[in-house]
Every structure is written in C-alpha cells, then in structure tokens.
Design a protein around this motif. Structure first.
Motif, short mmCIF file in Angstrom:
data_model
loop_
_atom_site.label_atom_id
_atom_site.label_comp_id
_atom_site.label_asym_id
_atom_site.label_seq_id
_atom_site.Cartn_x
_atom_site.Cartn_y
_atom_site.Cartn_z
N PRO A 170 5.88 -10.21 -1.22
CA PRO A 170 4.62 -10.92 -0.99
C PRO A 170 3.77 -10.95 -2.25
O PRO A 170 3.84 -10.04 -3.07
N SER A 171 2.98 -12.02 -2.42
CA SER A 171 2.02 -12.05 -3.53
C SER A 171 0.80 -11.25 -3.09
O SER A 171 -0.15 -11.78 -2.53
N LYS A 172 0.87 -9.94 -3.33
CA LYS A 172 -0.22 -9.04 -2.95
C LYS A 172 -0.41 -8.05 -4.08
O LYS A 172 0.47 -7.87 -4.92
N PRO A 173 -1.58 -7.40 -4.12
CA PRO A 173 -1.86 -6.48 -5.23
C PRO A 173 -0.79 -5.40 -5.38
O PRO A 173 -0.16 -5.00 -4.40
N LEU A 174 -0.63 -4.92 -6.59
CA LEU A 174 0.46 -4.01 -6.94
C LEU A 174 0.66 -2.88 -5.94
O LEU A 174 1.79 -2.61 -5.53
N GLU A 175 -0.42 -2.20 -5.54
CA GLU A 175 -0.24 -1.03 -4.69
C GLU A 175 0.37 -1.40 -3.34
O GLU A 175 1.12 -0.61 -2.76
N ILE A 176 0.05 -2.58 -2.85
CA ILE A 176 0.65 -3.05 -1.59
C ILE A 176 2.06 -3.57 -1.89
O ILE A 176 3.05 -3.19 -1.24
N TRP A 177 2.15 -4.43 -2.88
CA TRP A 177 3.44 -5.01 -3.29
C TRP A 177 4.48 -3.91 -3.53
O TRP A 177 5.64 -4.03 -3.14
N ARG A 178 4.04 -2.81 -4.17
CA ARG A 178 4.97 -1.75 -4.54
C ARG A 178 5.63 -1.11 -3.31
O ARG A 178 6.80 -0.74 -3.35
N ALA A 179 4.87 -1.00 -2.23
CA ALA A 179 5.46 -0.42 -1.01
C ALA A 179 6.64 -1.28 -0.55
O ALA A 179 7.68 -0.76 -0.13
#
Ligand SMILES: [Zn+2]
Length: 487
Positions: free
Chosen positions: A78-87
């Motif tokens: 997903p195009s989401k901020p790194l901390e979310i994307w990283r999960a």
C-alpha cells in the motif's frame, strides 16, 4: 583480453563532465586503459572491437540503495507511510528462504543491468532463520548475472517497537508488533560475529562482491552495535551503510533518545567518515548538511521510494550546494516497484524544482547523472563511476538512433530527461559484456522470470496470512503517524 570500443559519443562523467564527440575506449582486462578522442587511440592489436559508431558510451550507474528481497512483491504494497508500509513489507519476507532470495535478487539485478546499472548496494534484510538471513543466495544471483554489488548485511539489536514513538495503543497491538519483530533482533555480539563471518565468506572484489556491515538504522541499534560495525568496516577498509532519518517519526524518536539529530549521534560515536553512506537522510537538521560536508560521508537519495511512501523531500539541493557528493538509489521494489536507475536520475532532476524559490539550486541533469555514477562509486570506495584511464571497466552503450537522441541537442540533458532504459544496448561490467543487444548474456531471461513466479506462488499463503496480521496493526501505527505530525 584487450577490447576497443570504437567511435562512441563518449560521456565520461569525469570531474569536468567531459564529452567527446568521436571517442574511443580501450579496456585491458577489467580496467579502462584509454578514454579520449578516437584519433588518439593507442595503436596496438585488440582481441575484440565493439563498433559504437551509433552509440553513446556512459559509465555504468551505481544503484546506491536497495533491498533485493523486495523484487517479488512489486506493485503489492500500500502507498502508506513507512511505519505502516513496513509492517506489510516485513510480512512478505517472513517465509522466504534461500531459493526465493536468489530468485528475487536475480529479477531485480536483471532489471538493473538491462537499464544501465552496473553496481548495486543491497542493504540485505531477509529471513533470520536462514544463514546470513539469505544474503548469500542474493550474492550468488548477482555473481551469476555479472552485476557488481556491495552486500551490506542489515543488523539490528533493538526491539522494533522500542524504536518508533508508539503511543498507549491497545496492548494486543503491541503484542502483534512484538511477534512480527521478535526474531529480527539478535544480541549485539551475535550480530557482530555474523558480520565478520559474512565478510569472511563473501567479500571478494574479484568476484564482484564487496561485503560490509549495514546497521538497519541509527535508532534501531545500540551504540555498542553501531560502534562494533564501524570498527569492522574500519579494520577491513570497507563501506558502512545504514538508513538515516527516513521519516519524521524517526527524527522525533532520535531527538527523544539522543537529544540531538541521528547524524549528530553517529558523529558523537566517531563513525561519520568517508566510508559511511546514509540512505534517505531526509529529516536532517541544517547542521547535518555541514556535518556531511566536513566528514565526507554520503547521503543516498531515493526519490521514487520517498514519493511512493510519502517520506518527504530530501535536502538534496542544500547538500549539493554544500559540496556533499549525494548518491542515488532506487530503494527496494516494495517502495518503488522498479529498479530502473534512469527513473531515479530523471526524478531527482525534476522533483527538487518544486521546493524553495532559489532556482539557482535546482538539481541539474549533470548533477543527477553524477549522483548516479561517480558519487555512488565514491561512496563505496569503488574505482568506477566514470570513463577514465585506470577505472574499472563498467560501461554502458546506448543506441543513439532513437527518438531520445535525435535530434541530438545536449547529450547529458537527454540522458537525464529522455532515457528510460529502452536504448540500452551493451553493458560491460569488470571488462565483461553482460548485456548485448539489450539481452543478458550470462543468464537466461525467461528462466529468471520463471524462478521469480515460482517463488512468488509458493509464498502466497504465508504472504496472505501475514498481511492480515499487518492490517491489524495499522490503527496503532496510524495513530502514531498522525500524532507525530500533530494532526
Ligand atoms: Zn531502504
């Protein structure tokens, strides 16, 4: 083996950015022994002559930051901020094994070579249950392709949940985050031992491999681990690579742990030097620009990834204006989706025109190309990145009878703005032709695609299961993100 590349339009990317209309390049073994006007070509027999009359010769590009395991999941995150994307991204790695790391590195490496990159820094984090997390398999893939590589083993000895400013989220979410990061962290000494063993096993420039430590990020490592990695790099004269200040959350966390910027903390530990390269370096302070300049360390700009997951706009203009030799990377295909360095060149020559009013600081096409070539080579201590006598023979030939270069107005501007990789004809790494007529010479391209699809299919159940777990963590991570931005 002596090779003559006859009559190319020669874009040297030397310090003067010299361009020679009708040039000539002589390669002896793995080194360039002559680069200059054709009429000055040393007169001697050659074992091989490459007729480059209708070609542009440029140095092979250095992709200064990526993660090879990510190639199997392009287009998926997903195009989401790194901390979310990283999960989500970490979820995709959980069940990968050596075969998959091999296939993924092969796929990304093929894309890089066919698009004019001859060296890659692979900041490798894979599956902790594999030997060296699977990094050895990725190295084998890059050796098979003939792609020069800096394999930087990612290490972290802090629990991930302690390295981001999580709030008082539901305890069960903390538990889930703990589960996901449980086996990423080892003890400090175990990681340092791994780094030494990894370098012993794989460091071999003759086989195109530079192996080095790669702390995951400043705030994800104890000072002891950071200093230990730096000591290994110093002792063995190797690069040291890490992520630096990629997001605002990291900056906030760094300030609260150290009381000053992440780079200043590294400097207080005595490890900011010429061999240090720092991916992203977005949320840095004004003093940090000076620190990069004084110490000779290299920030690595990854424009596509920074846009894809909204990390921010790196201070590339300020860094370049201060004389800092910024390098350029694609980052992994989970936050970029491609591994094409021409894309990175074009973006870096475009996106900085949007910020600030001083157009005198806009990134020029020549600067973008220098970032992609000689600055990257310098960052890793490689004698490459320009076409000049004595340099490693890492060379790309572009077809010039194409719309990108006809009419030919300014070859450097046209490489930066018009090239998308489709004109790459021949790629030479370490004196060996690894792409000819746009096709790999050492590996069967259809086989690369087959292996990648086979791995991806096998991983499907685990990816779906783990993505579900990642989804459950998103609210806590989103809360943190909005809190950090004060919204
Ligand atoms: Zn990265």
């Amino acid at each position: 083996m002596k090779t003559l590349i006859r009559n190319p339009l020669l874009v040297t990317m030397n310090e003067q950015n010299d361009v020679v209309d009708k040039g000539s390049i002589v390669i002896d073994g793995n080194r360039i022994t002559f680069a200059g006007p054709a009429e000055w070509t040393p007169d001697r027999p050659f074992d091989q002559i490459i007729d480059a009359d209708r070609m542009i010769a440029m140095p092979g590009m250095v992709n200064s930051h990526c993660h090879s395991p990510a190639n199997l999941v392009r287009g998926m995150m997903p195009s989401k901020p790194l901390e979310i994307w990283r999960a989500y991204y970490r979820a995709s790695l959980r069940d990968m094994r050596d075969d998959d790391f091999y296939a993924s590195a092969l796929l990304g490496g093929m894309e890089m070579l066919k698009n004019g990159a001859t060296t890659v820094l692979d900041h490798f984090a894979g599956n902790p249950s594999c030997r060296f997390m699977g990094a050895g398999a990725a190295i084998h893939a890059m050796r098979d392709l003939g792609l020069r590589h800096v394999a930087s083993l990612t290490v972290t000895d802090k629990n991930y949940e302690d390295t981001i400013p999580l709030g008082q989220a539901d305890a069960s979410l903390h538990d889930e985050i703990k589960r996901m990061s449980a086996n990423e962290a080892k003890t400090t000494q175990a990681w340092l031992d791994d780094c030494e063993a990894f370098i012993d096993a794989f460091h071999d420039p003759e086989k195109l491999t530079t192996a080095c430590p790669g702390p995951s990020a400043v705030q994800r490592c104890t000072d002891e681990l950071l200093k230990g990695c730096a000591a290994i790099s110093r002792k063995r004269r190797l690069p040291l690579h890490l992520h630096l200040a990629e997001t605002k959350a990291q900056q906030v966390q760094g300030d609260s742990i150290y009381g000053h910027s992440l780079l200043q903390h590294l400097d207080a530990l005595g490890i900011v030097g010429k061999n240090l390269s720092c991916a992203h370096s977005i949320w840095i302070e004004d003093n940090d620009v000076e620190l990069f300049a004084q110490r000779g360390a290299t920030p690595v700009h990854n424009p596509a990834s920074n846009l894809r997951i909204g990390s921010g706009l790196a201070k590339v203009k300020e860094l370049l204006a201060a004389g800092v030799p910024v390098a350029l990377g694609t980052d992994g295909a989970a936050s970029n989706d491609g591994q094409n360095m021409f894309d990175a060149v074009r973006l870096s020559a475009l996106i900085h025109n949007q910020a600030g009013s001083d157009f005198n600081q806009w990134v020029t096409p020549a600067q973008a190309l220098a970032m992609a070539t000689r600055n990257g080579a310098r960052a890793f201590g490689l004698d490459a990145g320009m076409i000049a006598p004595g340099k490693l023979a890492d060379i790309v030939l572009l077809r010039r009878d194409t719309p990108a270069y006809r009419p030919l107005n300014d070859v450097v501007n046209q490489i930066a703005f018009c090239e998308n990789g489709s004109n790459v004809d021949t790629v030479i790494v370490n004196g060996e032709i690894v792409v000819q007529g746009g096709r790999l010479t050492k590996v069967d391209e259809m086989e690369v695609l087959r292996l990648a699809e086979q791995s991806r299919a096998r991983l499907e159940p685990s990816i779906q299961r783990e993505l579900g777990a990642a989804r459950s963590m998103e609210p806590a991570l989103a809360e943190m993100y909005f809190r950090v931005f004060g919204k």
